[in-house]
Design an enzyme around this catalytic site. Sequence first.
Site, PDB file in Angstrom:
ATOM      1  CG  ASP A 271      28.428 -20.035  14.577  1.00 43.36           C
ATOM      2  OD1 ASP A 271      27.729 -19.202  13.962  1.00 43.36           O
ATOM      3  OD2 ASP A 271      29.642 -19.842  14.839  1.00 43.36           O
ATOM      4  CG  ASP A 298      33.542 -25.065   8.235  1.00 37.31           C
ATOM      5  OD1 ASP A 298      32.562 -24.858   7.493  1.00 37.31           O
ATOM      6  OD2 ASP A 298      34.633 -24.516   8.083  1.00 37.31           O
ATOM      7  CG  ASP A 314      22.857 -13.960   8.963  1.00 35.87           C
ATOM      8  OD1 ASP A 314      23.023 -13.013   8.192  1.00 35.87           O
ATOM      9  OD2 ASP A 314      22.739 -13.819  10.197  1.00 35.87           O
ATOM     10  CB  CYS A 371      24.559  -7.059   8.737  1.00 39.35           C
ATOM     11  SG  CYS A 371      26.063  -7.701   9.447  1.00 39.35           S
TER      12      CYS A 371
HETATM   13  C1  LIG Z   1      26.452 -12.852  11.117  1.00 39.07           C
HETATM   14  S1  LIG Z   1      26.827 -14.068  12.260  1.00 39.07           S
HETATM   15  C2  LIG Z   1      25.343 -14.988  12.351  1.00 39.07           C
HETATM   16  C3  LIG Z   1      24.269 -14.322  13.140  1.00 39.07           C
HETATM   17  C4  LIG Z   1      23.108 -15.253  13.389  1.00 39.07           C
HETATM   18  N1  LIG Z   1      22.544 -15.734  12.157  1.00 39.07           N
HETATM   19  C5  LIG Z   1      22.028 -14.615  14.206  1.00 39.07           C
HETATM   20  O1  LIG Z   1      21.034 -14.162  13.680  1.00 39.07           O
HETATM   21  O2  LIG Z   1      22.172 -14.558  15.439  1.00 39.07           O
HETATM   22  C6  LIG Z   1      27.837 -15.157  11.372  1.00 39.07           C
HETATM   23  C7  LIG Z   1      28.199 -16.429  12.083  1.00 39.07           C
HETATM   24  O3  LIG Z   1      28.711 -17.338  11.112  1.00 39.07           O
HETATM   25  C8  LIG Z   1      29.647 -18.173  11.732  1.00 39.07           C
HETATM   26  N2  LIG Z   1      30.418 -18.812  10.649  1.00 39.07           N
HETATM   27  C9  LIG Z   1      31.205 -18.240   9.725  1.00 39.07           C
HETATM   28  N3  LIG Z   1      31.678 -19.163   8.870  1.00 39.07           N
HETATM   29  C10 LIG Z   1      31.156 -20.350   9.248  1.00 39.07           C
HETATM   30  C11 LIG Z   1      31.253 -21.677   8.756  1.00 39.07           C
HETATM   31  N4  LIG Z   1      32.006 -21.973   7.700  1.00 39.07           N
HETATM   32  N5  LIG Z   1      30.570 -22.648   9.375  1.00 39.07           N
HETATM   33  C12 LIG Z   1      29.808 -22.365  10.459  1.00 39.07           C
HETATM   34  N6  LIG Z   1      29.703 -21.132  10.977  1.00 39.07           N
HETATM   35  C13 LIG Z   1      30.351 -20.132  10.379  1.00 39.07           C
HETATM   36  C14 LIG Z   1      30.406 -17.237  12.623  1.00 39.07           C
HETATM   37  O4  LIG Z   1      31.030 -17.935  13.654  1.00 39.07           O
HETATM   38  C15 LIG Z   1      29.301 -16.314  13.117  1.00 39.07           C
HETATM   39  O5  LIG Z   1      28.815 -16.743  14.349  1.00 39.07           O
END
Ligand SMILES: C[S@@+](CC[C@H](N)C(=O)[O-])C[C@H]1O[C@@H](n2cnc3c(N)ncnc32)[C@H](O)[C@@H]1O
Length: 681
Positions: A271, A298, A314, A371
Site C-alpha cells: 500500500d 506504489d 481492491d 466498493c
Molecule cells: C479500498 S482501500 C483497500 C482496502 C483493503 N483492501 C482492505 O480490505 O482492508 C484502497 C487502498 O489502495 C491504496 N492504493 C491506491 N492506489 C495505490 C497504488 N497505486 N499502489 C498501492 N496502493 C494504492 C490506498 O492507499 C488504499 O489504502
Amino acid sequence: MIPEKPATKMNKNQDKTSGLYKIAAKIIKKVKTGSSYKTQLYQAQYPNKLTLNAVLMNVFKWEKVIDVLVEKSNILEKENNMDRDLVYVFITEMMWSKFGLKGNAKNILAIKKYKNEFLKLMKEHDLEKLSGSKYTKVLKPRFFRVNTLMTTIEEILEKLSKLKFNKLESPKSYAEFLELIKSDKFKAKNVFVQDVHIKELLVFNSKVKFYELEEYNNGSLIVQDKASCLAAYLLNPEPNSTVLDMCAAPGMKTSHLAAIMQNKGKLYAVDRCKDRFNIMQKMLERYMVQNVETFNMDALTFPYYDDVKYILLDPSCSGSGIVDRVRNDSSEQNQNYFQTRLKKLANVHAQLLNHALKSYPKLERLVYSTCSANHEENEAVVDEALSVNGKFKLLDCTKIVKGWTNKGVPGFDCSEMCLNAIPSDDCTNGFFIAVFVRRDLEEKEVVKQEKNVEDIVVKEEENIVDEEENIADNEEEKLIENTKIINKKNKKANKSIVINTDSNVESKSNIKKQKNIEDNVVVKEEQNIADNEEEKLIESTKIINKKNKKANKSIVINTDSNVESKSNIKKQKNIEDNVVVKEEQNIADNEEEKLIESTKIINKKNKKANKSIVINTDSNVESKSNIKKQKNIESTPIVKSKNAKRRERRLKLEQSKGKNNQNTTKVKKPKKTKKLKTEEI
Ligand SMILES: C[S@@+](CC[C@H](N)C(=O)[O-])C[C@H]1O[C@@H](n2cnc3c(N)ncnc32)[C@H](O)[C@@H]1O
C-alpha cells in the site's frame, strides 16, 4: 463582589465546541460537491474522528426532517443567511444529539430560540417518519469473521453457546438465507446464523456488538462485511502459493487471504499510503498473519514478479457502495465535478489492473473489487482490461457464489460474469467483483470443481448445530478503556513488536547500505497452525455441499481449495500446533474509519509505552536489496530488458533459497516487513 468567570476560559470551550460543528459543516459542503466522505473525515483537523463521524451521521439521518424545518421556519433568511450546512449541524445537535447543542456563540444562541417551534412543526407534520434518510435506510446485519489463524469456528460457536446465543439452522440456499436475515426472527439480539457461502462468517443482528468479548478484543473475531469477505473468498488462493494484495491497507482482506492460505506460502501486501500502511502492519500483527511481507510503496513499482500466482486488486474508489456512507450529491451542478473525479479514479483502476495482468508471468487468477456502485469504476474498467489482455478471461462469479443473483450492470461485455452486491437485496455493503483467470487454466479450474463435486458425492457428513446468546454495547470510552488494559497487558508480557530501527545496530548498518530505503521493520516471531483446521474446513464444506446438492445439484462452495486442502492435511498431519497467544487491542465499530481511528489511538499509546522491538532478518536485507535494484521501475514493464530478466532470475534463486529456509522453520517463522520510500500519493 464575586468576580465574573474569566471570559477567556469560557471562550476557549466555546471555540472548541463550535470547532467541531464548523468542521462538520465544512465536510458536508465538500461531500456535496463530490469529495469522498472518508477522505474528508480522515483529513479533518479534528482529533476525535469518532465524535465527528457521529455528528455527521446524525445530520444525514435527520437531513430530510431538517429540510422541512428550515423551509417552514424560514430560519435561513431570518438569521441573516447563516451558513446552511452549519445550521443543519446546529439543528441536529439541538434536537437529536444526546449532548445537546453546546456553546453560547451568537449563531448558536440564535438557533436555540427555534427549539419549541421545531418541536411543534415536527408534531404537526409528523416529520419523524422522514428520518433515516437515503444514507441509512438499509439495515444490514453485522458480520463477524472468525479469524481461523487464531481460533476455530467450533471454538467460537462453543463460546457463543455459553453466552446463550442461539444459532439458527443454516438455510439450504442463499434465497432462504436472505429471507431469514430479513425476517422478524432475526430481530432478536441473541440469534445468529452461519453464512451460507463463507463458513467462517457469522451473521448477527445489526445491534449486536462484542466490545466486551475477549475473542473480539484479541482479534479472533473480526467485524467484516460479507461483501468485503467475498473478494478473498473468490480469489481463494491455495496454501503455499504466492499472493499479491496490491492495495492492501488497512489489511482486512489481506488477513482474510492469510486465513484462507492457512498462513502458508507468501503474501505480499502493498500500500502506498503511509498512514494506512502503518495501521495495516498493526492489524496484521494483531490478527496473527505470519506469511505476509508488507511494502509501503506504489503497487505499480512493486518489484517481485516471478512467483505471483494470485492477485487481489481492491483500489481506492469513490466508495459509493458503502451503506451508511454519505453519497455524493447528484444535483446537476455537481455532476460535472463528480464525473471528472470518477474518470480519474477509473483511469487509475485501469492502470493498476493492466499492470497486474501484464506484469506477472505466473499469474493465474486475479480478483478486481471495488466498493463503488459506479459502472465507470467497475464494468467499464473490466471490459477495457479484457480487451487488451487476451490471455485472461472472466470466471462467472455468481456460479461460484451460489445463488447470488446480482450481476454486473447490463450493457457491458463482462456484465453476466461479474458480481454486484446490492445493499437492499444482499444485506451487505455495495460491492463489485470480477474474477480474471488465465485462459489456458480455465479448463483446469473446471476439472478441479468437477472432481470436488464427485468427491463429495461419495462422502458422508454431519451437521454442526449449536446454540448461544447475547452481549453488550459499544462506546468510545470503552474502546479506550479496553485499549488501556490491553496495552498494560502487552507491556507486562512484553510481547509486542514493532518499529523503528534507530536503536538497532544491524538495521543501522542496513540503512547505510541501502541509503534510500527507510527501515521500518516489524517482525513477529510466532506461528499459529490451528489444530485439525483443514479437516474442519472440509467437514463444513461437505455439509454445505450435501445440502446444496440435495437442494439443487449445486456447485461446491470453496471448491478449489478442497482438493488441495485434503492433500495438505495429509502432508501437514505431523505438524504440531503452536498457538502463541498474543497481544490484543480493541477496535471500534465495523466501519473502516472507526477501525483506523482506534488503531491510531492504540498505536500512539503503544508508542508512548515504548514497547517496540526490532528484529532484522537476512531475508529482509536480501529483499531490500532487491527492491533497491528495482527502484527505478516506474511503470508497467511490458517489455523486459535483459537486465530485468537477469534480475528476475536472481530473485527467483534468492526466493527459492528463502522458500527452502522457510520450509525448514518448523515453529517460528518471522514475519518480514519492509517500508520503502516511495512517492507520495
Ligand atoms: C479500498 S482501500 C483497500 C482496502 C483493503 N483492501 C482492505 O480490505 O482492508 C484502497 C487502498 O489502495 C491504496 N492504493 C491506491 N492506489 C495505490 C497504488 N497505486 N499502489 C498501492 N496502493 C494504492 C490506498 O492507499 C488504499 O489504502
